[in-house]
Design an enzyme around this catalytic site. Structure first.
Site, PDB file in Angstrom:
ATOM      1  N   LEU A  44      -4.033  -2.182  -5.050  1.00  0.00           N
ATOM      2  CA  LEU A  44      -5.188  -2.379  -4.174  1.00  0.00           C
ATOM      3  C   LEU A  44      -4.878  -3.434  -3.123  1.00  0.00           C
ATOM      4  O   LEU A  44      -3.922  -4.193  -3.254  1.00  0.00           O
ATOM      5  CB  LEU A  44      -6.394  -2.776  -5.031  1.00  0.00           C
ATOM      6  CG  LEU A  44      -6.823  -1.680  -6.036  1.00  0.00           C
ATOM      7  CD1 LEU A  44      -7.737  -2.236  -7.109  1.00  0.00           C
ATOM      8  CD2 LEU A  44      -7.475  -0.519  -5.307  1.00  0.00           C
ATOM      9  N   LYS A  65       6.572 -12.981  -5.653  1.00  0.00           N
ATOM     10  CA  LYS A  65       6.247 -12.271  -4.397  1.00  0.00           C
ATOM     11  C   LYS A  65       5.702 -13.261  -3.360  1.00  0.00           C
ATOM     12  O   LYS A  65       6.056 -13.189  -2.175  1.00  0.00           O
ATOM     13  CB  LYS A  65       5.218 -11.182  -4.712  1.00  0.00           C
ATOM     14  CG  LYS A  65       4.665 -10.444  -3.517  1.00  0.00           C
ATOM     15  CD  LYS A  65       5.558  -9.341  -3.022  1.00  0.00           C
ATOM     16  CE  LYS A  65       4.909  -8.644  -1.817  1.00  0.00           C
ATOM     17  NZ  LYS A  65       5.771  -7.692  -1.170  1.00  0.00           N
TER      18      LYS A  65
HETATM   19  P1  NAD Z   1      -3.812   0.478   1.678  1.00  0.00           P
HETATM   20  O1  NAD Z   1      -4.952  -0.209   2.338  1.00  0.00           O
HETATM   21  O2  NAD Z   1      -3.054   1.526   2.414  1.00  0.00           O
HETATM   22  O3  NAD Z   1      -4.337   1.180   0.316  1.00  0.00           O
HETATM   23  C1  NAD Z   1      -5.276   0.615  -0.542  1.00  0.00           C
HETATM   24  C2  NAD Z   1      -6.045   1.739  -1.247  1.00  0.00           C
HETATM   25  O4  NAD Z   1      -6.974   1.150  -2.162  1.00  0.00           O
HETATM   26  C3  NAD Z   1      -6.878   2.583  -0.279  1.00  0.00           C
HETATM   27  O5  NAD Z   1      -6.666   3.960  -0.545  1.00  0.00           O
HETATM   28  C4  NAD Z   1      -8.328   2.173  -0.576  1.00  0.00           C
HETATM   29  O6  NAD Z   1      -9.246   3.216  -0.372  1.00  0.00           O
HETATM   30  C5  NAD Z   1      -8.234   1.791  -2.044  1.00  0.00           C
HETATM   31  N1  NAD Z   1      -9.248   0.863  -2.507  1.00  0.00           N
HETATM   32  C6  NAD Z   1      -9.653  -0.289  -1.911  1.00  0.00           C
HETATM   33  N2  NAD Z   1     -10.549  -0.935  -2.701  1.00  0.00           N
HETATM   34  C7  NAD Z   1     -10.695  -0.163  -3.808  1.00  0.00           C
HETATM   35  C8  NAD Z   1     -11.452  -0.309  -5.017  1.00  0.00           C
HETATM   36  N3  NAD Z   1     -12.252  -1.364  -5.241  1.00  0.00           N
HETATM   37  N4  NAD Z   1     -11.358   0.672  -5.941  1.00  0.00           N
HETATM   38  C9  NAD Z   1     -10.548   1.740  -5.739  1.00  0.00           C
HETATM   39  N5  NAD Z   1      -9.813   1.932  -4.631  1.00  0.00           N
HETATM   40  C10 NAD Z   1      -9.880   0.979  -3.679  1.00  0.00           C
HETATM   41  O7  NAD Z   1      -2.846  -0.680   1.165  1.00  0.00           O
HETATM   42  P2  NAD Z   1      -1.275  -0.558   0.829  1.00  0.00           P
HETATM   43  O8  NAD Z   1      -0.467  -0.729   2.072  1.00  0.00           O
HETATM   44  O9  NAD Z   1      -1.051   0.617  -0.061  1.00  0.00           O
HETATM   45  O10 NAD Z   1      -1.053  -1.934   0.015  1.00  0.00           O
HETATM   46  C11 NAD Z   1      -1.433  -2.071  -1.337  1.00  0.00           C
HETATM   47  C12 NAD Z   1      -0.881  -3.393  -1.829  1.00  0.00           C
HETATM   48  O11 NAD Z   1       0.548  -3.377  -1.734  1.00  0.00           O
HETATM   49  C13 NAD Z   1      -1.368  -4.608  -1.017  1.00  0.00           C
HETATM   50  O12 NAD Z   1      -1.636  -5.676  -1.893  1.00  0.00           O
HETATM   51  C14 NAD Z   1      -0.190  -4.894  -0.104  1.00  0.00           C
HETATM   52  O13 NAD Z   1      -0.127  -6.275   0.267  1.00  0.00           O
HETATM   53  C15 NAD Z   1       0.990  -4.510  -1.004  1.00  0.00           C
HETATM   54  N6  NAD Z   1       2.230  -4.140  -0.295  1.00  0.00           N
HETATM   55  C16 NAD Z   1       2.183  -3.366   0.825  1.00  0.00           C
HETATM   56  C17 NAD Z   1       3.371  -3.023   1.478  1.00  0.00           C
HETATM   57  C18 NAD Z   1       3.353  -2.168   2.723  1.00  0.00           C
HETATM   58  O14 NAD Z   1       4.380  -2.127   3.436  1.00  0.00           O
HETATM   59  N7  NAD Z   1       2.259  -1.466   3.039  1.00  0.00           N
HETATM   60  C19 NAD Z   1       4.603  -3.449   0.965  1.00  0.00           C
HETATM   61  C20 NAD Z   1       4.627  -4.203  -0.208  1.00  0.00           C
HETATM   62  C21 NAD Z   1       3.429  -4.530  -0.836  1.00  0.00           C
END
Ligand code: NAD
Length: 300
Positions: free
Chosen positions: A65, A171
């Protein structure tokens, strides 16, 4: 084959969940966005009505999330994970959040006869698709061994960093350092060029001194030094990770003046409208102020 639950099917979680499914595990999914759920169901996952229902159907419940409040929201309340977690199951938290939140949740999970492992991920969305993420894992060795086959579906670089929260701590410190290097490299290259030095001269000298770093060696030539500021790793995520790291540092009674400056530079980038650009856009900020561009020489 395990019964796996996956909550949060976004940029990272969607492909990660798909890789768990591909390895033959039974997957139950939930996301507040119905389109994200439908895409996984089309690939063979089972949709659940709530995080509680995911937990009731699973031996391992994964969250991926955006931030700590989202994880708390999915975990708590009448429809939350904790309300449905089966004794002996494992809550595997993979979002980038602060270690205090995962430790606090772990105490509650353990009081219910289950266990918790944290495993935030490194690298990018492309690596989430190819199943080659870096896994920074925290938790009791037995619990970690139990989730290892699931983690192996999603990542290839496995680091057991310590007890619960150690993955999130790792991290935080890693991303604060990596972002600090982007910020400082940017201001140094722009200042050096303004002082009359070429990029070739600067990098040639720096490679022979203690100034050299992996951002200069790998990160900068890949995007910003080519004038490519598209993500990549979005500035808003770098800002979030630095904020989490600074909170962790403050909660321990420590200070990090350089980290605070990095967070302020990221904020400057957000204020300039660069939230969804690559973190390398911090170079563009310094270039714009200096009235120049720092670019690799283009071959004829
Ligand atoms: P994102 O915003 O694309 O996806 C998050 C998902 O969670 C969405 O589909 C949203 O609808 C859902 N969501 C939000 N609140 C919710 C809830 N209460 N219940 C159920 N679903 C819910 O984010 P992401 O890019 O996939 O990142 C996720 C995590 O990974 C973050 O903490 C981010 O910092 C980390 N991260 C991201 C990357 C990257 O390059 N995007 C790389 C490493 C780590």
């Amino acid at each position: 084959m395990s019964e796996v639950g996956f909550i949060g099917l976004g940029t990272m979680g969607g492909p990660m969940a798909r890789n768990v499914l591909k390895k033959g595990h039974r997957l139950t999914v939930y996301d507040v966005n119905p389109k994200a759920v439908a895409a996984l169901v089309a690939d063979g996952a089972i949709a659940a009505a709530s995080p509680k229902a995911v937990a009731q159907a699973s031996e391992v419940v994964i969250t991926m999330l955006p931030d700590a409040p989202d994880v708390e929201q999915a975990a708590r309340g009448a429809e939350g994970i904790l309300a449905g977690l089966k004794p002996g199951s494992i809550f595997l938290e993979m979002s980038t959040i602060d270690p205090d939140t995962s430790r606090k949740l772990a105490r509650e999970v353990r009081a219910q006869g289950s266990d918790m492992v944290d495993s935030p991920v490194g690298k990018t969305a492309e690596h989430a698709v190819s199943g080659t993420l870096t896994l920074m894992v925290g938790g009791d060795a037995r619990a970690v061994a139990r989730v290892r086959p699931i983690l192996d579906c999603m990542g290839t670089d496995f680091f057991h960093c310590g007890e619960i929260g150690a993955g999130h701590a790792m991290k935080c410190v890693n991303n604060l350092l990596a972002t600090t290097l982007v910020a400082v490299n940017s201001e140094i290259l722009a200042a050096g060029m303004k002082a009359g030095l070429t990029l070739d001269v600067m990098t040639g000298v720096m490679q022979k001194t203690m100034a050299w770093n992996n951002q200069l060696a790998i990160g900068f030539p890949a995007r910003p030094l080519r004038g490519d500021f598209e993500a990549g790793f979005m500035l808003k995520l770098a800002h979030k990770d630095c904020r989490l790291a600074m909170t962790m540092i403050r909660n321990m009674g420590l200070t990090a003046p350089v980290g605070a400056a990095t967070l302020a530079v990221c904020q400057e980038g957000l204020d300039a409208g660069y939230a969804t650009k690559d973190v390398g856009v911090l170079l563009k900020l310094r270039e714009d102020l200096a009235g120049l561009k720092v670019r690799l020489a283009t071959k004829p």
